[in-house]
Scaffold this motif. Structure first.
Motif, mmCIF file in Angstrom:
data_model
loop_
_atom_site.group_PDB
_atom_site.id
_atom_site.type_symbol
_atom_site.label_atom_id
_atom_site.label_comp_id
_atom_site.label_asym_id
_atom_site.label_seq_id
_atom_site.Cartn_x
_atom_site.Cartn_y
_atom_site.Cartn_z
ATOM 1 N N LEU A 59 -11.702 0.266 3.040
ATOM 2 C CA LEU A 59 -10.769 1.228 3.643
ATOM 3 C C LEU A 59 -9.783 0.573 4.617
ATOM 4 O O LEU A 59 -9.126 1.252 5.396
ATOM 5 C CB LEU A 59 -11.543 2.358 4.330
ATOM 6 N N GLY A 61 -7.067 -0.575 3.802
ATOM 7 C CA GLY A 61 -5.717 -0.262 3.352
ATOM 8 C C GLY A 61 -5.055 -1.393 2.592
ATOM 9 O O GLY A 61 -3.943 -1.248 2.077
ATOM 10 N N ASP A 63 -5.868 -2.628 -0.257
ATOM 11 C CA ASP A 63 -5.754 -2.270 -1.671
ATOM 12 C C ASP A 63 -5.632 -0.755 -1.794
ATOM 13 O O ASP A 63 -6.614 -0.022 -1.653
ATOM 14 C CB ASP A 63 -6.980 -2.774 -2.445
ATOM 15 N N GLY A 64 -4.412 -0.287 -2.063
ATOM 16 C CA GLY A 64 -4.147 1.151 -2.125
ATOM 17 C C GLY A 64 -4.941 1.868 -3.202
ATOM 18 O O GLY A 64 -5.210 3.063 -3.099
ATOM 19 N N LYS A 65 -5.340 1.142 -4.231
ATOM 20 C CA LYS A 65 -6.028 1.776 -5.356
ATOM 21 C C LYS A 65 -7.412 2.303 -4.980
ATOM 22 O O LYS A 65 -8.007 3.091 -5.724
ATOM 23 C CB LYS A 65 -6.144 0.788 -6.516
ATOM 24 N N VAL A 66 -7.927 1.880 -3.841
ATOM 25 C CA VAL A 66 -9.248 2.317 -3.378
ATOM 26 C C VAL A 66 -9.320 3.838 -3.237
ATOM 27 O O VAL A 66 -10.400 4.428 -3.365
ATOM 28 C CB VAL A 66 -9.587 1.628 -2.032
ATOM 29 N N LEU A 67 -8.172 4.482 -2.975
ATOM 30 C CA LEU A 67 -8.169 5.951 -2.845
ATOM 31 C C LEU A 67 -7.207 6.613 -3.833
ATOM 32 O O LEU A 67 -6.807 7.767 -3.642
ATOM 33 C CB LEU A 67 -7.829 6.360 -1.408
ATOM 34 N N GLN A 68 -6.825 5.905 -4.867
ATOM 35 C CA GLN A 68 -5.860 6.421 -5.847
ATOM 36 C C GLN A 68 -6.596 6.963 -7.076
ATOM 37 O O GLN A 68 -7.793 6.721 -7.239
ATOM 38 C CB GLN A 68 -4.909 5.283 -6.253
#
Lengths: 420, 420
Positions: A59, A61, A63-68
């Protein structure tokens, strides 16, 4: 509008709440209840510190894909890690054969939707897992039970039942099995029987659905890992659809399971999943992947085996002490469950009423039988409560059996003067 | 085994991959691709620091339920928080009317299963959201399109279509609508039309399915919050089933959405969800709840409106500059999408082939039309790419239009000598 009946589909009209989930509601409303009901893993065994550290890193931030949104098939590194776990179990599975699911339950639901039309037959053991029963029932599948021996499904009954169904014109699509530490019986299917069942499926051109959530939780004092070898490991014809999960080994709150199937079927499960939830949780998948990669899962397994084996001991000692002569049970060789047969003239629903009043709950046997039987059985999950609560719960259960027996003999008399 | 066709259900047999999800696969395999395809929120807007802090606290191990199975309905504090959000939207919803879903997509799937038998009719706008189309198609629902005006669904066509269907003996169960910043058109339905549609549904005894994921993302320079008032807010007869989600406002990776419906229907959705995935992610639900409770969501909304409004400006300026005379589009007043009509003699599939080769992708219009039309339309999502990538993508798109036009005029000639 008073009634919505005219708006319901046939499936919607007949949907009912699962007996186990209903117990969850009872549990949520009670303070001092000892629960032997849902098969929850023990929360104090979860690798909290490792999960916290992994989540912190994910978390950041970076790697944006972690919450995409992510691919419907699943996070690719997790698929690769699952392929590795499958190899450890003797099963060769490429990513084209794997689909990450929102818990194993979603896998069962996807199978039911992709494979079954209303009226198609799926065979299952008597008793069997209630979540599978519900998933197939929601499609209108015809579930037909097959007797179970201490070493797994009864092959004579399997063959006779299939022959009878075929004579009646039924479309027998699949056999659903939980070979390792079955839910609810805790039974382990023998390796010899696994071979014979696979040969039967090949001969009869029937799919096998092998549901294997408890495989890692064998009890080392009586069971070896070799005895848990999946049927799928010896499948050379693409006959077996295999399901498993991280819910019992890492944590169920992540809702991460998987299905392995021949690639053309896996592709269909993926399409069904697209419409069902697009993809499983992105953060959850990554936490689970990191827990595999960093060895958290591998380190957990021996600890979990020891933990649940110890609870099995506590449970067995308690029921032998408190309920001797009133119940009998096969000794669990792994997993979460003690499956008890009532040797007293009390049916399990009546017993549950008394038990609830005395502060202990379990699941009544009928929920697991597709043929309406099971009233002489109860399922006791020993996985979640700490040892002293298992002892307390079994004491209460013994009191409940006695109360049920008492009310049975005194009820006719009590009905008169007691109300005056 | 070579073929699994004989094992597929009718539903499984006809399942196809969604056009949007397929674009996701194209995207995953390409390095410098500008994607206007999936409607992904911008990852750099996510409240990373807040989520990290919340996850750290939740994963301390103090509350074991953070990673345990939970109630199928959803985490109770989250249900209460959702009831609060609903009140802000003018909708009174008790927890008995709410179900947390694994993304809004699961809500659509649950609705389809509980409400529709094969052949039942659901009306939807032309064009409409592809995920809803897929969920209903998987049940065998008959989807019938209704024309759409710039201020929303065309009421004359709605009434004529319904009358025609009824004459033909069809069972018209529901009308599916996305009144706020529709996917794919970006259109906003007028308040007057919302009132008329609700009156129509009450008169005709048809349910309204109101899908509202973009409601919070109105563009303040042209739209007021009052203009987004849900149809459900004025529903006095229990006529509207309302869906929404945290995917566009917090993050889609949590997979947390919700359905609000009359209590008897919500109970059925809960039962359907039991068989589908038992419960949504426990950690995810708690992170979302804490983000509501701590004001993270409330602080995000004005930032997100400004963010996406700015990207809308960048997109409009770019297409006006690069594609003037080649396309036209309604100006989006909120949400993620520019819906463009091709004013050149190139169909959207041909354009996509050229675009992909030049490093830009979008979704072709046909995916959104239940009547087979849409080949003159493309959906451009401006939500995810940063402004300079929007500019670059539109330049590539203009080049792709020109390449498509060129190949159209030169193709017959090229087919000869070029191969010699």
């Amino acid at each position: 509008m008073r009634s919505y009946d005219k708006f319901l589909s046939r499936a919607g009209d007949v949907m009912r709440e699962s007996a186990i989930r209903r117990m969850g509601t009872v549990l949520a409303g009670a303070d001092d209840m000892v629960s032997f009901a849902p098969g929850y893993p023990a929360e104090d065994t979860f690798a909290w510190a490792a999960f916290a550290e992994i989540a912190r890193e994910l978390l950041s931030g970076a790697d944006g894909k972690v919450l995409q949104y992510g691919p419907t098939r699943g996070h690719r590194p997790l698929l690769d890690a699952i392929a590795g776990l499958m190899a450890d179990r003797g099963i060769h599975a490429t990513p084209e054969q794997l689909v990450v699911t929102t818990g194993s339950q979603q896998g069962l639901d996807l199978l039911a939707r992709v494979l079954c039309d209303p009226g198609d037959v799926v065979l299952m053991e008597l008793p069997s897992y209630v979540g599978a029963i519900t998933a197939f029932r929601n499609i209108g599948t015809s579930l037909v039970g097959v007797r179970q021996d201490p070493d797994g499904i009864n092959l004579d009954d399997l063959m006779e039942t299939t022959a009878r169904l075929r004579r009646e014109g039924a479309n027998v699509k699949a056999l659903y099995l939980v070979p390792n530490f079955q839910n609810p019986t805790g039974l382990l299917m023998s390796l010899e029987k696994r071979r014979l069942v696979l040969a039967w499926a090949n001969r009869e051109d029937v799919l096998i659905i092998e549901d294997d959530p408890y495989r890692d939780l064998f009890f080392p004092d009586c069971t070896s890992e070799a005895e848990t070898r999946p049927i799928s490991a010896d499948d050379t014809e693409g006959r077996v659809i295999y399901l498993s999960s991280f819910s019992k080994t890492l944590a169920p709150g992540f809702r991460i399971g998987w299905v392995s199937a021949p690639a053309p079927l896996a592709a269909k499960f993926e399409m069904a999943k697209q419409a069902e939830d697009l993809c499983s949780g992105a953060l959850d998948q990554r936490v689970v992947y990191e827990a595999c990669k960093r060895g958290v899962l591998a380190r957990q397994l021996p600890l979990l085996r020891a933990h649940y084996q110890h609870k099995r001991d506590v449970m067995i000692q308690a029921v032998e002490r408190e309920l001797h002569g009133m119940m009998r049970w096969p000794a669990p060789r792994g997993g979460f469950f003690l499956w008890a047969h009532l040797d007293v003239p009390v049916d399990s629903e009546t017993l549950l009423t008394h038990a609830q009043a005395l502060g202990v709950i379990f699941v009544t046997g009928a929920a697991f039988f597709v043929d309406g039987r099971g009233s002489e059985h109860i399922r006791l999950s020993f996985s979640a409560p700490p040892p002293e609560r298992i002892d307390l719960g079994v004491k209460r259960l013994a009191a409940a059996v006695n109360a049920a027996l008492d009310s049975r003999t005194t009820a006719p008399a009590a009905a008169g003067p007691a109300r005056s």
